[in-house]
Design a protein around this motif. Structure first.
Motif, PDB file in Angstrom:
ATOM      1  N   MET A   1     -16.705   4.251   1.427  1.00 49.11           N
ATOM      2  CA  MET A   1     -17.195   5.417   2.133  1.00 49.11           C
ATOM      3  C   MET A   1     -17.074   6.671   1.269  1.00 49.11           C
ATOM      4  SD  MET A   1     -16.027   7.034   5.775  1.00 49.11           S
ATOM      5  CE  MET A   1     -16.072   5.443   6.485  1.00 49.11           C
ATOM      6  N   GLN A   2     -15.968   6.773   0.569  1.00 50.44           N
ATOM      7  CA  GLN A   2     -15.754   7.943  -0.282  1.00 50.44           C
ATOM      8  C   GLN A   2     -16.822   8.024  -1.375  1.00 50.44           C
ATOM      9  OE1 GLN A   2     -13.233  10.326   0.300  1.00 50.44           O
ATOM     10  NE2 GLN A   2     -14.460  11.501  -1.143  1.00 50.44           N
ATOM     11  N   GLU A   3     -17.192   6.895  -1.938  1.00 50.87           N
ATOM     12  CA  GLU A   3     -18.219   6.868  -2.977  1.00 50.87           C
ATOM     13  C   GLU A   3     -19.564   7.380  -2.432  1.00 50.87           C
ATOM     14  OE1 GLU A   3     -20.283   3.756  -6.119  1.00 50.87           O
ATOM     15  OE2 GLU A   3     -19.076   2.960  -4.468  1.00 50.87           O
ATOM     16  N   ILE A   4     -19.900   6.989  -1.230  1.00 51.26           N
ATOM     17  CA  ILE A   4     -21.146   7.429  -0.606  1.00 51.26           C
ATOM     18  C   ILE A   4     -21.097   8.932  -0.332  1.00 51.26           C
ATOM     19  CG2 ILE A   4     -22.571   7.200   1.470  1.00 51.26           C
ATOM     20  CD1 ILE A   4     -21.490   4.203   1.465  1.00 51.26           C
ATOM     21  N   TYR A   5     -19.991   9.382   0.219  1.00 49.46           N
ATOM     22  CA  TYR A   5     -19.792  10.808   0.480  1.00 49.46           C
ATOM     23  C   TYR A   5     -19.923  11.605  -0.824  1.00 49.46           C
ATOM     24  CZ  TYR A   5     -17.196  15.113   1.404  1.00 49.46           C
ATOM     25  OH  TYR A   5     -16.811  16.424   1.495  1.00 49.46           O
ATOM     26  N   ASP A   6     -19.227  11.152  -1.866  1.00 49.38           N
ATOM     27  CA  ASP A   6     -19.254  11.865  -3.147  1.00 49.38           C
ATOM     28  C   ASP A   6     -20.671  11.925  -3.725  1.00 49.38           C
ATOM     29  OD1 ASP A   6     -16.503  12.268  -2.973  1.00 49.38           O
ATOM     30  OD2 ASP A   6     -16.017  10.599  -4.319  1.00 49.38           O
ATOM     31  N   PHE A   7     -21.402  10.835  -3.607  1.00 51.29           N
ATOM     32  CA  PHE A   7     -22.772  10.802  -4.128  1.00 51.29           C
ATOM     33  C   PHE A   7     -23.652  11.801  -3.380  1.00 51.29           C
ATOM     34  CE2 PHE A   7     -27.095   9.248  -4.549  1.00 51.29           C
ATOM     35  CZ  PHE A   7     -27.170   8.930  -5.908  1.00 51.29           C
ATOM     36  N   LEU A   8     -23.566  11.813  -2.066  1.00 48.25           N
ATOM     37  CA  LEU A   8     -24.377  12.739  -1.278  1.00 48.25           C
ATOM     38  C   LEU A   8     -23.991  14.193  -1.539  1.00 48.25           C
ATOM     39  CD1 LEU A   8     -24.607  10.751   2.070  1.00 48.25           C
ATOM     40  CD2 LEU A   8     -26.421  11.075   0.370  1.00 48.25           C
ATOM     41  N   LYS A   9     -22.712  14.448  -1.708  1.00 44.34           N
ATOM     42  CA  LYS A   9     -22.264  15.811  -2.032  1.00 44.34           C
ATOM     43  C   LYS A   9     -22.804  16.233  -3.396  1.00 44.34           C
ATOM     44  CE  LYS A   9     -19.487  18.222  -0.156  1.00 44.34           C
ATOM     45  NZ  LYS A   9     -19.646  19.367   0.756  1.00 44.34           N
ATOM     46  N   LYS A  10     -22.773  15.313  -4.357  1.00 41.60           N
ATOM     47  CA  LYS A  10     -23.272  15.614  -5.699  1.00 41.60           C
ATOM     48  C   LYS A  10     -24.770  15.925  -5.652  1.00 41.60           C
ATOM     49  CE  LYS A  10     -23.906  12.279  -8.671  1.00 41.60           C
ATOM     50  NZ  LYS A  10     -23.754  11.227  -9.692  1.00 41.60           N
ATOM     51  N   CYS A  11     -25.516  15.166  -4.876  1.00 45.49           N
ATOM     52  CA  CYS A  11     -26.968  15.391  -4.759  1.00 45.49           C
ATOM     53  C   CYS A  11     -27.280  16.693  -4.028  1.00 45.49           C
ATOM     54  CB  CYS A  11     -27.624  14.222  -4.039  1.00 45.49           C
ATOM     55  SG  CYS A  11     -27.657  12.700  -5.004  1.00 45.49           S
ATOM     56  N   GLN A  12     -26.414  17.120  -3.147  1.00 42.79           N
ATOM     57  CA  GLN A  12     -26.543  18.316  -2.317  1.00 42.79           C
ATOM     58  C   GLN A  12     -27.619  18.178  -1.240  1.00 42.79           C
ATOM     59  OE1 GLN A  12     -26.804  21.968  -4.505  1.00 42.79           O
ATOM     60  NE2 GLN A  12     -25.114  21.406  -5.851  1.00 42.79           N
ATOM     61  N   VAL A 108     -23.116  16.871  16.041  1.00 52.59           N
ATOM     62  CA  VAL A 108     -22.665  16.051  14.929  1.00 52.59           C
ATOM     63  C   VAL A 108     -22.868  14.592  15.324  1.00 52.59           C
ATOM     64  CG1 VAL A 108     -21.054  17.738  13.954  1.00 52.59           C
ATOM     65  CG2 VAL A 108     -20.234  16.108  15.650  1.00 52.59           C
ATOM     66  N   LEU A 109     -23.244  13.806  14.335  1.00 51.27           N
ATOM     67  CA  LEU A 109     -23.517  12.392  14.568  1.00 51.27           C
ATOM     68  C   LEU A 109     -22.815  11.587  13.486  1.00 51.27           C
ATOM     69  CD1 LEU A 109     -26.790  13.871  14.582  1.00 51.27           C
ATOM     70  CD2 LEU A 109     -26.702  12.115  16.325  1.00 51.27           C
ATOM     71  N   TYR A 110     -22.187  10.486  13.883  1.00 52.58           N
ATOM     72  CA  TYR A 110     -21.594   9.621  12.867  1.00 52.58           C
ATOM     73  C   TYR A 110     -22.499   8.419  12.646  1.00 52.58           C
ATOM     74  CZ  TYR A 110     -19.564   6.777  16.670  1.00 52.58           C
ATOM     75  OH  TYR A 110     -19.372   5.994  17.788  1.00 52.58           O
ATOM     76  N   LEU A 111     -22.361   7.848  11.453  1.00 54.58           N
ATOM     77  CA  LEU A 111     -23.204   6.724  11.062  1.00 54.58           C
ATOM     78  C   LEU A 111     -22.500   5.422  11.419  1.00 54.58           C
ATOM     79  CD1 LEU A 111     -24.440   7.955   7.578  1.00 54.58           C
ATOM     80  CD2 LEU A 111     -25.300   8.498   9.864  1.00 54.58           C
ATOM     81  N   LYS A 112     -23.123   4.677  12.326  1.00 51.83           N
ATOM     82  CA  LYS A 112     -22.577   3.410  12.818  1.00 51.83           C
ATOM     83  C   LYS A 112     -23.417   2.266  12.243  1.00 51.83           C
ATOM     84  CE  LYS A 112     -22.026   0.879  17.127  1.00 51.83           C
ATOM     85  NZ  LYS A 112     -22.389   0.854  18.538  1.00 51.83           N
ATOM     86  N   ASP A 113     -22.763   1.122  12.012  1.00 55.65           N
ATOM     87  CA  ASP A 113     -23.459  -0.066  11.488  1.00 55.65           C
ATOM     88  C   ASP A 113     -24.272   0.278  10.245  1.00 55.65           C
ATOM     89  OD1 ASP A 113     -22.430  -1.488  13.668  1.00 55.65           O
ATOM     90  OD2 ASP A 113     -24.194  -1.076  14.891  1.00 55.65           O
ATOM     91  N   ALA A 114     -23.673   1.059   9.370  1.00 57.29           N
ATOM     92  CA  ALA A 114     -24.394   1.553   8.193  1.00 57.29           C
ATOM     93  C   ALA A 114     -24.349   0.559   7.039  1.00 57.29           C
ATOM     94  CB  ALA A 114     -23.802   2.889   7.746  1.00 57.29           C
ATOM     95  N   THR A 115     -25.468   0.490   6.343  1.00 59.51           N
ATOM     96  CA  THR A 115     -25.577  -0.261   5.107  1.00 59.51           C
ATOM     97  C   THR A 115     -26.101   0.693   4.050  1.00 59.51           C
ATOM     98  OG1 THR A 115     -26.082  -2.305   6.297  1.00 59.51           O
ATOM     99  CG2 THR A 115     -26.655  -2.240   3.964  1.00 59.51           C
ATOM    100  N   ALA A 116     -25.359   0.830   2.971  1.00 61.99           N
ATOM    101  CA  ALA A 116     -25.728   1.731   1.882  1.00 61.99           C
ATOM    102  C   ALA A 116     -26.043   0.901   0.642  1.00 61.99           C
ATOM    103  CB  ALA A 116     -24.587   2.696   1.585  1.00 61.99           C
ATOM    104  N   THR A 117     -27.157   1.214  -0.005  1.00 63.76           N
ATOM    105  CA  THR A 117     -27.548   0.494  -1.209  1.00 63.76           C
ATOM    106  C   THR A 117     -27.790   1.488  -2.333  1.00 63.76           C
ATOM    107  OG1 THR A 117     -28.569  -1.250   0.114  1.00 63.76           O
ATOM    108  CG2 THR A 117     -29.180  -1.155  -2.212  1.00 63.76           C
ATOM    109  N   PHE A 118     -27.030   1.314  -3.421  1.00 61.32           N
ATOM    110  CA  PHE A 118     -27.226   2.081  -4.643  1.00 61.32           C
ATOM    111  C   PHE A 118     -28.184   1.298  -5.527  1.00 61.32           C
ATOM    112  CE2 PHE A 118     -23.099   3.659  -3.265  1.00 61.32           C
ATOM    113  CZ  PHE A 118     -23.198   5.014  -3.528  1.00 61.32           C
ATOM    114  N   SER A 119     -29.208   1.967  -6.044  1.00 63.43           N
ATOM    115  CA  SER A 119     -30.205   1.312  -6.887  1.00 63.43           C
ATOM    116  C   SER A 119     -30.514   2.185  -8.093  1.00 63.43           C
ATOM    117  CB  SER A 119     -31.512   1.091  -6.117  1.00 63.43           C
ATOM    118  OG  SER A 119     -31.305   0.298  -4.974  1.00 63.43           O
TER     119      SER A 119
END
Length: 130
Positions: A1-12, A108-119
C-alpha cells in the motif's frame, strides 16, 4: 500500500475513471491518503464524480511517472466519519478553503477490493492486491 501511495504522491496527478450510464468519465485527481490502513481519495458530494460513484462504485485510477504507469481498479466506499476527512484535509491544507471535515459536501472514499498493476515497456507487469 505504501508503494502505491508513494507512486501517486510522486505523480501528483492521477486520473480517475467512473461510469455515467454507458459513458466512461475520466478526470484528474490529486488527493491520496492512508488512514487506518486504507487508501483514501477525496471529492465533493456536489460533483458529478460523486454522483457517478454512488450509482456505480467501481472505479479505475491511472497514473504515469514518465516511465512506469499504475492502474488501480477498486470499489470506492464512502466513509462519512469526521476522522478520515480531518486526516486527509490535514495532509492537503490547501483544500481547507473549499472543504471542511464538518460540512455536508466533503466526501472521502476508501479503495476496497483494489488491484494495482505497475507496468512499463521494459519490465513485466507487477500486480498488488490490497
Amino acid at each position: 500500500m505504501q508503494e502505491i501511495y508513494d507512486f501517486l504522491k510522486k505523480c501528483q496527478t492521477y486520473y480517475l475513471a467512473t461510469m455515467e450510464g454507458d459513458q466512461p468519465r475520466v478526470r484528474p485527481f490529486g488527493t491520496i491518503d492512508i488512514f487506518e490502513n486504507r487508501l483514501y481519495i477525496q471529492t465533493g458530494k456536489s460533483k458529478s464524480v460523486s454522483k457517478q460513484i454512488a450509482v456505480n462504485p467501481k472505479i479505475e485510477i491511472c497514473a504515469f511517472d514518465g516511465s512506469t504507469w499504475l492502474r488501480i481498479n477498486a470499489v470506492a466506499v464512502r466513509d462519512d466519519r469526521k476522522e478520515p476527512k480531518e486526516h486527509l484535509l490535514n495532509n492537503y491544507p490547501q483544500l481547507k478553503s473549499m472543504y471542511s471535515a464538518e460540512d455536508d459536501n466533503t466526501e472521502v472514499l476508501y479503495l476496497k477490493d483494489a488491484t494495482a498493476t505497475f507496468s512499463s515497456f521494459t519490465e513485466k507487469p507487477r500486480t498488488i492486491k490490497l
